[in-house]
Motif scaffolding. Sequence first.
Motif, mmCIF file in Angstrom:
data_model
loop_
_atom_site.group_PDB
_atom_site.id
_atom_site.type_symbol
_atom_site.label_atom_id
_atom_site.label_comp_id
_atom_site.label_asym_id
_atom_site.label_seq_id
_atom_site.Cartn_x
_atom_site.Cartn_y
_atom_site.Cartn_z
ATOM 1 N N GLY A 10 -8.355 9.586 2.300
ATOM 2 C CA GLY A 10 -9.404 9.104 1.283
ATOM 3 C C GLY A 10 -8.433 8.016 0.631
ATOM 4 N N VAL A 11 -7.321 8.561 0.209
ATOM 5 C CA VAL A 11 -6.468 7.579 -0.665
ATOM 6 C C VAL A 11 -6.096 6.252 0.122
ATOM 7 C CG1 VAL A 11 -4.195 7.314 -2.006
ATOM 8 C CG2 VAL A 11 -5.576 9.345 -2.246
ATOM 9 N N TRP A 12 -5.807 6.619 1.374
ATOM 10 C CA TRP A 12 -5.546 5.314 2.260
ATOM 11 C C TRP A 12 -6.628 4.385 2.421
ATOM 12 C CZ3 TRP A 12 -1.146 2.929 2.914
ATOM 13 C CH2 TRP A 12 -0.044 3.609 2.852
ATOM 14 N N SER A 13 -7.821 5.121 2.740
ATOM 15 C CA SER A 13 -8.992 4.156 2.831
ATOM 16 C C SER A 13 -9.382 3.151 1.789
ATOM 17 C CB SER A 13 -10.116 4.917 3.065
ATOM 18 O OG SER A 13 -11.444 4.417 3.287
ATOM 19 N N PHE A 14 -9.177 3.695 0.533
ATOM 20 C CA PHE A 14 -9.103 2.803 -0.798
ATOM 21 C C PHE A 14 -8.250 1.996 -0.638
ATOM 22 C CE2 PHE A 14 -7.797 2.454 -5.223
ATOM 23 C CZ PHE A 14 -8.837 1.470 -5.649
ATOM 24 N N LEU A 15 -6.880 2.170 -0.497
ATOM 25 C CA LEU A 15 -5.775 1.160 -0.618
ATOM 26 C C LEU A 15 -6.214 0.123 0.569
ATOM 27 C CD1 LEU A 15 -2.829 3.619 -1.177
ATOM 28 C CD2 LEU A 15 -3.758 1.892 -2.702
ATOM 29 N N ASP A 16 -6.547 0.433 1.918
ATOM 30 C CA ASP A 16 -6.524 -0.520 2.811
ATOM 31 C C ASP A 16 -7.824 -1.199 2.762
ATOM 32 O OD1 ASP A 16 -4.433 0.472 4.224
ATOM 33 O OD2 ASP A 16 -5.186 1.630 5.363
ATOM 34 N N ASN A 17 -9.029 -0.666 2.170
ATOM 35 C CA ASN A 17 -10.169 -1.383 2.236
ATOM 36 C C ASN A 17 -10.916 -1.672 1.083
ATOM 37 O OD1 ASN A 17 -10.834 -0.784 4.978
ATOM 38 N ND2 ASN A 17 -10.664 1.395 4.558
ATOM 39 N N PRO B 219 0.890 -1.262 -0.031
ATOM 40 C CA PRO B 219 -0.192 -0.031 0.094
ATOM 41 C C PRO B 219 0.837 1.398 0.116
ATOM 42 C CG PRO B 219 -0.817 -1.600 1.640
ATOM 43 C CD PRO B 219 0.508 -2.228 1.086
ATOM 44 N N GLN B 220 2.020 1.303 0.719
ATOM 45 C CA GLN B 220 2.699 2.262 0.808
ATOM 46 C C GLN B 220 3.233 2.668 -0.542
ATOM 47 O OE1 GLN B 220 3.507 4.544 3.293
ATOM 48 N NE2 GLN B 220 4.454 5.754 1.764
ATOM 49 N N GLU B 221 3.695 1.894 -1.486
ATOM 50 C CA GLU B 221 4.189 2.020 -2.744
ATOM 51 C C GLU B 221 3.111 2.831 -3.504
ATOM 52 O OE1 GLU B 221 5.598 -0.564 -6.649
ATOM 53 O OE2 GLU B 221 6.078 -1.458 -4.411
ATOM 54 N N GLU B 222 1.832 1.901 -3.456
ATOM 55 C CA GLU B 222 0.642 2.393 -4.294
ATOM 56 C C GLU B 222 0.362 4.247 -3.752
ATOM 57 O OE1 GLU B 222 -0.368 0.667 -6.825
ATOM 58 O OE2 GLU B 222 1.055 -0.557 -6.640
ATOM 59 N N PHE B 223 0.378 4.387 -2.301
ATOM 60 C CA PHE B 223 -0.061 5.603 -1.884
ATOM 61 C C PHE B 223 0.675 6.520 -2.938
ATOM 62 C CE2 PHE B 223 0.772 8.912 0.946
ATOM 63 C CZ PHE B 223 -0.486 9.452 1.140
ATOM 64 N N VAL B 224 2.103 6.485 -2.797
ATOM 65 C CA VAL B 224 3.250 7.406 -3.196
ATOM 66 C C VAL B 224 2.809 7.615 -4.794
ATOM 67 C CG1 VAL B 224 5.618 7.868 -3.990
ATOM 68 C CG2 VAL B 224 4.916 7.081 -1.644
ATOM 69 N N THR B 225 2.639 6.437 -5.412
ATOM 70 C CA THR B 225 2.302 6.411 -7.098
ATOM 71 C C THR B 225 1.078 7.388 -7.311
ATOM 72 O OG1 THR B 225 3.188 4.409 -7.147
ATOM 73 C CG2 THR B 225 1.919 5.367 -9.047
ATOM 74 N N CYS C 273 -17.248 1.409 -4.952
ATOM 75 C CA CYS C 273 -17.281 0.404 -4.241
ATOM 76 C C CYS C 273 -16.812 0.302 -2.635
ATOM 77 C CB CYS C 273 -16.819 -1.158 -4.764
ATOM 78 S SG CYS C 273 -17.559 -1.308 -6.368
ATOM 79 N N THR C 274 -15.694 0.968 -2.572
ATOM 80 C CA THR C 274 -14.872 0.908 -1.419
ATOM 81 C C THR C 274 -15.338 2.158 -0.454
ATOM 82 O OG1 THR C 274 -12.732 0.386 -2.523
ATOM 83 C CG2 THR C 274 -12.658 1.309 -0.109
ATOM 84 N N THR C 275 -15.748 3.189 -1.061
ATOM 85 C CA THR C 275 -16.287 4.444 -0.165
ATOM 86 C C THR C 275 -17.902 3.838 0.357
ATOM 87 O OG1 THR C 275 -17.046 5.532 -2.085
ATOM 88 C CG2 THR C 275 -14.917 6.081 -1.088
ATOM 89 N N SER D 168 -11.984 12.903 -2.907
ATOM 90 C CA SER D 168 -10.620 12.658 -2.255
ATOM 91 C C SER D 168 -9.703 12.018 -2.932
ATOM 92 C CB SER D 168 -10.968 11.782 -0.864
ATOM 93 O OG SER D 168 -11.885 12.437 -0.018
ATOM 94 N N MET D 169 -9.728 11.022 -3.898
ATOM 95 C CA MET D 169 -8.814 10.267 -4.832
ATOM 96 C C MET D 169 -8.139 11.404 -5.705
ATOM 97 S SD MET D 169 -8.901 6.643 -3.931
ATOM 98 C CE MET D 169 -8.273 6.187 -5.474
ATOM 99 N N GLN D 170 -8.843 12.631 -6.127
ATOM 100 C CA GLN D 170 -8.300 13.283 -7.267
ATOM 101 C C GLN D 170 -7.851 14.603 -6.716
ATOM 102 O OE1 GLN D 170 -8.962 11.253 -9.880
ATOM 103 N NE2 GLN D 170 -10.444 9.937 -8.686
ATOM 104 N N TYR D 171 -6.925 15.140 -7.937
ATOM 105 C CA TYR D 171 -6.678 16.397 -7.704
ATOM 106 C C TYR D 171 -6.398 16.849 -9.251
ATOM 107 C CZ TYR D 171 -4.135 21.013 -6.918
ATOM 108 O OH TYR D 171 -4.097 22.135 -6.985
ATOM 109 N N ASN D 172 -5.542 16.202 -9.976
ATOM 110 C CA ASN D 172 -5.345 16.252 -11.324
ATOM 111 C C ASN D 172 -6.714 15.391 -12.030
ATOM 112 O OD1 ASN D 172 -3.185 17.696 -11.408
ATOM 113 N ND2 ASN D 172 -1.845 15.898 -11.378
ATOM 114 N N ASP D 173 -6.742 15.359 -13.290
ATOM 115 C CA ASP D 173 -7.821 14.287 -13.910
ATOM 116 C C ASP D 173 -7.566 12.972 -13.735
ATOM 117 O OD1 ASP D 173 -9.325 16.705 -14.896
ATOM 118 O OD2 ASP D 173 -7.691 16.830 -16.634
ATOM 119 N N TYR D 174 -8.569 12.259 -13.868
ATOM 120 C CA TYR D 174 -8.614 10.820 -13.418
ATOM 121 C C TYR D 174 -7.384 9.965 -14.198
ATOM 122 C CZ TYR D 174 -10.387 6.082 -13.407
ATOM 123 O OH TYR D 174 -10.778 4.608 -13.272
ATOM 124 N N PRO D 175 -6.454 9.182 -13.447
ATOM 125 C CA PRO D 175 -5.364 8.364 -13.874
ATOM 126 C C PRO D 175 -5.865 7.257 -14.561
ATOM 127 C CG PRO D 175 -5.726 8.023 -11.651
ATOM 128 C CD PRO D 175 -6.964 8.943 -11.967
#
Length: 578
Positions: free
Chosen positions: A178-185, A159-165, A561-563, A541-548
């Motif tokens: 919000g990003v951590w919640s997605f990665l964890d849950n 998760p830490q690697e994905e969070f940074v990405t 689904c996660t939220t 929460s998962m956004q700032y720039n446009d969708y990746p």
Amino acid sequence: MAKSDAEERAVNRHSNEKKGRCTMTKTVSRRDFLVGSGVLGSAVALAGLSGCSPNSTGSASHNLSATSSEEGISSEASKGSSRLLAVDESDVARTEECDVVVCGSGSAGTYAAIRSAELGARVIWLEKTNLKGGTSTVTEGTLAYNTKEQVEAGVVFEPQEEFVTYMKWHNWGAYGPGVWSFLDNSGQAIDWAIEHGAMMATSGYGALHSCFDEDGNWVNNGEGMLKPLWAFGDTLENLDFRLETPAVNVIVEDGVVKGVYAQSGDDIIRINAKATILATGGFGKNPEMCAERLRVPSERVVFLGFDGQDGDGINMALEAGAAPQAPSSVMYGLSKACGESWSSMLSIFTQWPPSYRYPLELGKFLPMVNQNGERFYNETLGEDADTARLNVAIASQPKVFTLFNEDHVKAYEGEENLNNFVAFMGVGSGELRSAVENSDFVWSADTIEDLAGQIGVDATVLASTVSDWNSCATGGDTHDAFGADPAQMTVLENGPFYAVQVEACAYSTCGGIRGNYEARAVDADDKPIPGLFVCGIDNGSMQYNDYPYGLHGGSGQGAACTTGYVAANAACKDLGLA
């Protein structure tokens, strides 16, 4: 409201905290599991869409402010782009009570409502339109990390690697909790769905999950995930689902959200709830909100989602004092030919990078020109990594045409199976030549100069543009001002020549409200608003720039689904049920 233990961990953790718990037991290359995810992700395979017109943004199927004016119920709420109603208690026909009210029936709303009811909450579940599931019914892929299937296969994501990405993509502007919640849950959310009948598996893409029927054939999320969950929901007597019953405003008393006002036929009903979960979708079908928030001319972007995405949930949360997150963020898809779906033959073989989408060494990238007959973009960048850059480039021009020639058409007629091309999930079947000949947005001529006259651009300019392109593509001395890769450029030497008008398109907006680790809406001081949860793309929460799109394709559905799942658990915890 004090932060939960889980939320405190999410806010305070740093790079070394997670590494002891999550280990990569099998090396997973991002390219390994993301090739092809550009077609999957949160894609919407909708045909028969509007062509290149100023009104392509569309309008809502339910304009509540117009209804209220006609019926004399109330005036429109104060926000200029809002379609909410400023309800007075004297307008209320009746009052109902529940534990949890959920607004929206897409993936986020489905997870939130059914999980809450399963845990014992009395749930009233509202859908604005007459279609259960909305755009989520035709989505194609869901990103989730560390599901039971993945762990059992030895594919465990750090998760830490994905969070940074994620955060790097968004210039560290996404909301960390919000990003951590997605990665964890996300893994737990998908495991829950599978346990309740969802037919989901990773399909060889690592973190990207798709749905399959009993024979192993791919099906969309509506068939493979939502319908089984709805069937389970039908067994729960404490779950009350209602179509064509939009929430029209939120009830706020002393800073606490106490439920929603909803419209049922001609009546306004007050629904008192201990938890209000907003999952109404983005605002892609609200032209006023798009004009206010998008960073490109919004009338040049076609939103592919179903009607009903009017920003209601976002505006209700703003009324309650919630903080906006990434309001201009857009979930761009694949650009498309005007008058076509993004999955049509004409779109696929003029806009998608064909050699990337199909395993043949032909059909490299084609040149695009604007209303002046000039190029404006490096076409060889493709779309697999960042659909935003191409769509933003297209939307920045009043008109855009992709050029091709007879050799290009013949190439795709001459190879086996290309007349019945199927791109991953059964899209794009049909014949390219027929699509070219029958489109109202394709022009042809024997010479480039004559083609220029057909599309209304300067003949000398267009001829020079094509000459320079061909010189680069054949290894000439011409330097490409946009940095295009000559090895990826299609030579256009032999007529007849064609031009197809193209347009930017998006599946939805994805900027919304800031939601914390438990999907609770927070205010400008980062404090949770009691009683209010934001899910799906009401939660930005998962956004700032446009969708990746290419990097994290499927994270739109994954976050929905996660939220929904997380909000249900948190709401029921507040109720003493979880």
